[in-house]
Write a protein that holds these residues in place. Structure first.
Motif, mmCIF file in Angstrom:
data_model
loop_
_atom_site.group_PDB
_atom_site.id
_atom_site.type_symbol
_atom_site.label_atom_id
_atom_site.label_comp_id
_atom_site.label_asym_id
_atom_site.label_seq_id
_atom_site.Cartn_x
_atom_site.Cartn_y
_atom_site.Cartn_z
ATOM 1 N N LEU A 1 0.865 -0.807 0.003
ATOM 2 C CA LEU A 1 0.186 -0.323 -0.111
ATOM 3 C C LEU A 1 0.836 1.003 0.148
ATOM 4 C CD1 LEU A 1 -3.332 1.131 0.100
ATOM 5 C CD2 LEU A 1 -2.541 1.062 2.950
ATOM 6 N N ALA A 2 1.835 1.032 0.595
ATOM 7 C CA ALA A 2 2.625 2.820 0.601
ATOM 8 C C ALA A 2 3.298 2.697 -0.820
ATOM 9 C CB ALA A 2 3.752 2.237 2.050
ATOM 10 N N ALA A 3 4.010 1.319 -1.213
ATOM 11 C CA ALA A 3 4.413 1.614 -2.430
ATOM 12 C C ALA A 3 3.278 2.100 -3.257
ATOM 13 C CB ALA A 3 4.534 0.237 -3.077
ATOM 14 N N VAL A 4 2.151 1.508 -3.168
ATOM 15 C CA VAL A 4 1.433 1.973 -4.431
ATOM 16 C C VAL A 4 1.231 3.505 -4.147
ATOM 17 C CG1 VAL A 4 -0.936 2.170 -5.244
ATOM 18 C CG2 VAL A 4 0.327 -0.287 -4.572
ATOM 19 N N THR A 5 1.453 4.137 -3.038
ATOM 20 C CA THR A 5 0.487 5.916 -2.896
ATOM 21 C C THR A 5 1.643 5.993 -2.962
ATOM 22 O OG1 THR A 5 -0.360 4.977 -1.001
ATOM 23 C CG2 THR A 5 0.429 7.512 -0.737
ATOM 24 N N ALA A 6 2.654 5.983 -3.014
ATOM 25 C CA ALA A 6 4.119 6.528 -3.418
ATOM 26 C C ALA A 6 4.068 6.904 -4.756
ATOM 27 C CB ALA A 6 5.444 5.894 -2.935
ATOM 28 N N GLY A 7 3.653 5.450 -5.378
ATOM 29 C CA GLY A 7 4.155 5.414 -7.156
ATOM 30 C C GLY A 7 2.981 6.206 -7.440
ATOM 31 N N LEU A 8 1.786 6.264 -6.862
ATOM 32 C CA LEU A 8 0.777 7.556 -7.698
ATOM 33 C C LEU A 8 1.157 8.574 -7.647
ATOM 34 C CD1 LEU A 8 -2.702 5.604 -6.189
ATOM 35 C CD2 LEU A 8 -1.432 5.229 -8.184
ATOM 36 N N LEU A 9 1.697 8.554 -6.490
ATOM 37 C CA LEU A 9 2.397 10.395 -5.998
ATOM 38 C C LEU A 9 3.971 10.565 -7.240
ATOM 39 C CD1 LEU A 9 2.181 12.873 -4.788
ATOM 40 C CD2 LEU A 9 4.184 12.333 -2.802
ATOM 41 N N ILE A 10 4.145 9.625 -7.595
ATOM 42 C CA ILE A 10 5.144 9.818 -8.134
ATOM 43 C C ILE A 10 4.740 10.398 -9.915
ATOM 44 C CG2 ILE A 10 7.464 9.105 -9.706
ATOM 45 C CD1 ILE A 10 7.982 7.510 -6.842
ATOM 46 N N PHE A 11 3.746 9.322 -9.701
ATOM 47 C CA PHE A 11 3.246 8.766 -11.724
ATOM 48 C C PHE A 11 2.288 10.652 -11.557
ATOM 49 C CE2 PHE A 11 2.956 4.192 -11.807
ATOM 50 C CZ PHE A 11 3.576 4.111 -11.348
ATOM 51 N N SER A 12 2.015 10.924 -10.532
ATOM 52 C CA SER A 12 0.768 12.906 -10.855
ATOM 53 C C SER A 12 2.339 13.457 -10.525
ATOM 54 C CB SER A 12 0.509 12.478 -9.272
ATOM 55 O OG SER A 12 -0.105 14.157 -9.582
ATOM 56 N N LEU A 13 3.485 14.178 -10.326
ATOM 57 C CA LEU A 13 4.355 14.629 -10.460
ATOM 58 C C LEU A 13 4.636 14.816 -11.848
ATOM 59 C CD1 LEU A 13 6.207 14.516 -6.873
ATOM 60 C CD2 LEU A 13 4.674 15.885 -7.478
ATOM 61 N N LEU A 14 5.441 13.409 -12.402
ATOM 62 C CA LEU A 14 5.593 13.291 -13.301
ATOM 63 C C LEU A 14 4.503 13.287 -15.109
ATOM 64 C CD1 LEU A 14 7.753 9.896 -13.027
ATOM 65 C CD2 LEU A 14 8.290 12.720 -13.357
ATOM 66 N N ILE A 15 3.298 12.557 -14.585
ATOM 67 C CA ILE A 15 1.966 12.658 -16.235
ATOM 68 C C ILE A 15 1.471 13.977 -15.821
ATOM 69 C CG2 ILE A 15 0.103 11.999 -16.438
ATOM 70 C CD1 ILE A 15 2.357 10.707 -16.748
ATOM 71 N N ASN A 16 1.602 15.685 -15.125
ATOM 72 C CA ASN A 16 1.150 16.182 -14.817
ATOM 73 C C ASN A 16 1.425 17.337 -15.883
ATOM 74 O OD1 ASN A 16 -1.275 16.053 -13.060
ATOM 75 N ND2 ASN A 16 -0.097 16.501 -11.294
ATOM 76 N N PRO A 17 3.061 17.527 -15.369
ATOM 77 C CA PRO A 17 3.532 18.776 -16.909
ATOM 78 C C PRO A 17 2.662 17.856 -18.794
ATOM 79 C CG PRO A 17 5.022 18.022 -15.292
ATOM 80 C CD PRO A 17 3.643 16.874 -14.613
ATOM 81 N N LEU A 18 3.147 16.474 -18.840
ATOM 82 C CA LEU A 18 2.787 16.278 -19.316
ATOM 83 C C LEU A 18 1.022 16.273 -20.032
ATOM 84 C CD1 LEU A 18 3.884 14.571 -22.251
ATOM 85 C CD2 LEU A 18 2.836 12.765 -20.601
ATOM 86 N N SER A 19 0.470 16.175 -19.038
ATOM 87 C CA SER A 19 -1.263 16.197 -19.818
ATOM 88 C C SER A 19 -1.308 17.437 -19.683
ATOM 89 C CB SER A 19 -1.845 15.896 -18.264
ATOM 90 O OG SER A 19 -1.676 14.594 -17.745
ATOM 91 N N LYS A 20 -1.045 18.366 -19.555
ATOM 92 C CA LYS A 20 -0.606 20.157 -18.929
ATOM 93 C C LYS A 20 -0.228 20.499 -20.861
ATOM 94 C CE LYS A 20 -0.570 21.240 -14.774
ATOM 95 N NZ LYS A 20 0.418 22.411 -13.851
ATOM 96 N N LEU A 21 0.962 20.174 -21.443
ATOM 97 C CA LEU A 21 1.012 19.989 -22.162
ATOM 98 C C LEU A 21 0.340 19.565 -23.186
ATOM 99 C CD1 LEU A 21 3.747 21.287 -24.507
ATOM 100 C CD2 LEU A 21 5.052 18.783 -23.543
ATOM 101 N N SER A 22 -0.066 17.821 -23.396
ATOM 102 C CA SER A 22 -1.314 17.555 -24.454
ATOM 103 C C SER A 22 -1.943 18.539 -24.430
ATOM 104 C CB SER A 22 -1.203 16.526 -23.523
ATOM 105 O OG SER A 22 -2.784 15.493 -24.561
ATOM 106 N N LYS A 23 -2.565 19.182 -22.962
ATOM 107 C CA LYS A 23 -3.804 19.789 -23.420
ATOM 108 C C LYS A 23 -3.818 21.385 -23.766
ATOM 109 C CE LYS A 23 -7.293 21.864 -20.180
ATOM 110 N NZ LYS A 23 -8.056 21.827 -18.869
ATOM 111 N N ARG A 24 -2.531 21.921 -23.198
ATOM 112 C CA ARG A 24 -1.898 22.968 -24.358
ATOM 113 C C ARG A 24 -2.441 23.174 -25.680
ATOM 114 N NH1 ARG A 24 2.639 26.337 -21.720
ATOM 115 N NH2 ARG A 24 1.990 28.225 -23.445
#
Length: 517
Positions: free
Chosen positions: A204-227
């Motif tokens: 559970l801790a690994a999943v939480t940490a992984g989701l947080l890391i994915f969010s930090l990595l994917i958010n810039p890509l999502s914003k770029l894709s949206k723009r």
């Protein structure tokens, strides 16, 4: 010129599954499978570790027993069963994991303290036993369990001597049935539950940490894709859509699977738009070159004529009679008038083709517009003695269109008919209501009995500067742009124009306008 392609951004179609969700699902599956694998691997290696420790601790049991007890009678060299049974009972009490077997030199069981019915295999392979005795063993070392030949267990072994002569082997199994049953109970013990809970919490801790890391990595890509998607839609798609309302809507693109797929789709569409715009620029450049050549030719003629007559007036001013002077002035005015008409038509067509003219739709009476246009051209019709007729139903014919642009269409088509209709000819203006399952419209036709157009020339009459090869444009005071203007105006109204013509019999132009609702 090819029409631009309307393209919708993948943002408008929506994203069915984001890259973040895909990575999250993959992470959860990997962690679940890894945790299960780690749990069973831990169980396996823990069992091996316990067996190794147990075997090392109890490795000397068999040796101590052979040194402390007389297992074989020295006189008759037979196994001392009473000693073995007593020893077995003591071993079961002191160390319940041990089961004692006396083997002969071939590995056959010759004595034990267990029920006879519990022994399933009477001969034990000596290979592991000799390895153990020689000290070459790597623990845990397994041997056959006489009570269950399908299983192997750790053991202790020692050679049994009688007066220094080898008589057999003492084989002590270190995984008795009681010990085995206790092991089964441990599987559901508190320690195993705690191990499962610990692995679950780590996962559970690994999943939480992984989701947080994915969010930090994917958010810039999502914003770029949206723009990028918004830029494609707002700067390219909507602009082209506003300029090309007359075109049918394209098919909707497939929804993007994730941000990467969205970027790929947007890039592909923008590349297609840019490529198409390059093609349009090439077409525009070719049209510009052709237009410049035609304009320079058509402007040169009236300019030369005007200049020639004005120079004549200046040079021969005193030699010319009043009648000749008036003739030269009228000719110069006619040339300048034709020049002005040509320039006006060029500007009008340029604005229409550059999409700088947006139709202002309103409801008006088509019959009134027809009569108003004919009245404006009354003098031109009378000069050639041309008779006109308007055929329409009695009821009101209201349409929804741009009244000034439609009047321009009528003017150009009627002037075209006047130019190529002989003296005392006829022009018929017909308005005919039409209805389909989806639309109601008025079919408009303008028919003359003039010179007509050959079938070879029909596909080209709406091109700039077209003129009937058999007739001189200048003779009919035509700029060669009237029909091109008509076609572009009707395109803005999403109404194609058709033409039917027969040489020396006449020409008919047809198009439709929608009823006002």
């Amino acid at each position: 010129m090819s029409q631009p392609m309307l393209i919708r951004s993948p943002l408008s179609a929506g994203i069915t599954r984001t890259l973040s969700s895909k990575l999250s699902i993959a992470l959860i599956l990997i962690l679940i499978s890894s945790s299960v694998a780690m749990f069973f691997a831990g169980q396996f290696w823990m069992k091996r570790y316990n067996e190794e420790i147990t075997q090392k601790i109890n490795a000397s049991i068999a040796m101590y027993i052979t040194d402390a007890y007389e297992l074989i009678d020295k006189d008759d060299e037979k196994p001392n069963l009473d000693v073995i049974k007593k020893l077995s009972r003591q071993a079961m009490i002191i160390n319940p994991i041990a089961e004692v077997y006396l083997l002969d030199s071939t590995g056959r069981i010759i004595a034990h303290a267990l029920p006879e019915t519990s022994i399933q295999q009477r001969r034990i392979p000596l290979g592991p036993i000799k390895t153990f005795i020689n000290g070459d063993a790597e623990f845990p070392l397994h041997g056959i369990d006489p009570r269950d030949p399908t299983r192997t267990k750790i053991f202790s072994a020692a050679q049994v001597l009688n007066n220094g002569t080898p008589q057999g082997y003492l084989y002590v199994v270190l995984g008795s049935k009681i010990h085995q049953e206790m092991g089964k109970d441990i599987k559901s013990s508190h320690s195993r539950t705690m191990a499962v809970m610990t692995l679950s919490m780590i996962s559970l801790a690994a999943v939480t940490a992984g989701l947080l890391i994915f969010s930090l990595l994917i958010n810039p890509l999502s914003k770029l894709s949206k723009r990028i998607g918004q830029f494609s839609e707002q700067q390219l798609g909507k602009t082209l859509e506003n300029k090309h309302r007359s075109l049918s809507n394209p098919s909707k693109p497939q929804p993007a699977k994730d941000e990467i797929d969205q970027l790929q789709q947007t890039f592909a569409q923008m590349a297609a738009q840019i490529e198409q715009q390059f093609d349009q620029l090439k077409d525009a450049d070719n049209s510009r070159r052709e237009l410049i050549a035609n304009v320079s030719h058509d402007l040169r003629t009236p300019l030369a004529s005007t200049q020639g007559y004005l120079e004549t007036l200046l040079i021969k001013d005193k030699q010319l009679t009043e009648k000749e002077r008036l003739h030269y002035l009228k000719t110069a005015i006619s040339s300048t008038s034709r020049l002005g008409q040509l320039i006006g038509d060029l500007f009008e067509l340029s604005k229409l083709e550059a999409f700088n003219v947006a139709p202002k739709f309103e409801t008006f009476s088509l019959a009134e517009l027809v009569y108003d246009t004919l009245q404006e051209l009354e003098l031109e019709l009378k000069d050639k003695g041309i008779h006109y007729q308007v055929i329409m139903p009695n009821h009101s014919l209201n349409v929804h269109a741009d009244i000034s642009l439609i009047q321009r269409v009528f003017e150009n088509l009627i002037r075209n008919a006047i130019a190529y209709t002989p003296q005392n000819g006829n022009i018929v203006f017909q308005l005919e209501p039409q209805a389909t399952f989806t639309t109601k419209a008025i079919k408009i036709s303008i028919r003359d009995n003039g010179a007509g157009i050959s079938q070879d020339d029909l596909p080209h009459i709406f091109e700039r500067f077209y003129t009937n090869p058999d007739k001189s444009r200048e003779a009919h005071n035509s700029t060669g742009l009237g029909l091109a203007i008509v076609k572009r105006i009707l395109e803005l109204h999403n109404s194609p124009i058709k033409v039917h013509s027969t040489l020396n019999q006449g020409t008919c132009f047809e198009f439709s306008l929608p009823f006002a609702t």
